[in-house]
Design an enzyme around this catalytic site. Sequence first.
Site, PDB file in Angstrom:
ATOM      1  N   HIS A 451      69.459 -12.544 -15.292  1.00 27.63           N
ATOM      2  CA  HIS A 451      69.110 -11.842 -16.530  1.00 27.63           C
ATOM      3  C   HIS A 451      68.165 -10.674 -16.292  1.00 27.63           C
ATOM      4  CE1 HIS A 451      69.728 -11.530 -20.701  1.00 27.63           C
ATOM      5  NE2 HIS A 451      69.749 -12.820 -20.995  1.00 27.63           N
ATOM      6  N   ASP A 455      72.815  -8.409 -18.899  1.00 31.99           N
ATOM      7  CA  ASP A 455      72.572  -8.892 -20.251  1.00 31.99           C
ATOM      8  C   ASP A 455      73.865  -9.431 -20.848  1.00 31.99           C
ATOM      9  OD1 ASP A 455      69.827  -8.107 -20.219  1.00 31.99           O
ATOM     10  OD2 ASP A 455      70.479  -6.047 -20.549  1.00 31.99           O
TER      11      ASP A 455
END
Length: 480
Positions: A451, A455
């Site tokens: 992350h 995304d």
Amino acid sequence: MAERMKWIEVIMPQLAESLVSATIGKWLKKPGDRVEQYEPICEVITDKVNAEIPSTVDGIMGDLLVEEGTTIAVGEAICRMQVAASDEEAAEQVTQVSQQQEQVQQHASHTPVVASNTAGHDPNQPMRNRYSPAVQSLAAEHGLNLQSIQGTGAGGRITRKDVLAFVAQGGNAAGLSAQASVAVQHAPSGVPSASPFSGVNRGNGEMGLTAGEAISASDAGVPVRHSGIHLTESPKIPQIEVEGGGQGRSEYFIDVTPVRNAIARNMRQSVSEIPHAWTMIEVDVTNLVMLRNKLKDEFKRKEGINLTYLSFMMKGVVNAIKDYPIMNSVWAVDKIIVKRDINLSMAVGTEDSVLTPVIKHADQRNIAGLAREVDELARKTREGTLKLDHMQGGTFTVNNTGSFGSILSQPIINYPQAAILTFESIVKKPVVINDMIAVRSMANLCLSLDHRILDGVISGRFLQRVKENLEGYTMETKVY
């Protein structure tokens, strides 16, 4: 006159450019044992692959300076050996030790080692029993006994040209017995020693050697269910060493092997450094199942290997990465490094470990080419002949947890890559299409992502593209 002897230290070689340490897994020689040149003296375990360290000299094993299970830095001494130190040979022996790294890189695998200088010394051919790494590697490839080859090089030394000429004359019969044991692994009813996590096996559909068919165990004569693309027998059960055992005890202990310790270290690093996120998508692979069933028999006759679902899925992943290259990246604190080459790591499990051999330049291969690479890497993993080069350079990992009948997974990212994609079981389900219910072959794709780099939007679009690619196969799709 007694032959003069001297002591030398054997150092830990650098098996790969990025390798700074390795763990002594097992000593194959003990103090007092005679050691021949190129004979393995110990097994080492690295973060990349296991390897054998061969001796670069003839001699007698002395003190073992490092205990099994100990991690040691590259360049440090691991043992001492006693070698002959005649005036003429002493300098050459020392030179050989200093060149150990180069020779180990040629021989640090589980490939059979052949023919060391065990013959008597011939004053007319002082170099007769001095073999270069290239000659040793070529001889091992063809299963040759170098003692049966006449050398034409300086001092009677055997050259690559001599080995190739010997092979051209049909002189490889000496290695047939050694090759036969390897050939067994290629037979449809062979008995591999490991099961790659690269196939899906389930009741209604599978990603394995055959489609929904059980294979027979050659020794038991009863059908067994395989759980991987190349698995042809039930996985071996790891040997468990019990300490302080006894029927009355409520627990027992299993020693943590260096391999398991390396896996634990890598998994801990991935989970602690990478903020994982997960997402999943469902794919209709009905057309893919029908296409593979149409092509698999002809492909088997032509190529001698199985056309697996995994090769089709890899092609779909590669094409999606081309559209979303950020998936092919690593985190570098103040930069994100996007890799131009798409090198697919393929998770392959053995009875006690997981390895991730790499298909280099996967974007330049068609479906048939990917199938060949999958088969070759899985075979080398089973045979224990993977080299460090097979384990390096991966940029994106694919796995197949569907081999266990799994329908949903949260895989751990193969550090330092940005993502890993798993293929789950192919199962037949009732699906609503145009307000009508139809039975379709469905599979889940589970993506773990870093992350820091990726995304939800970009990851979701990537998964959608993989889905489109897999659902876009038709009965006219070509594998070449």
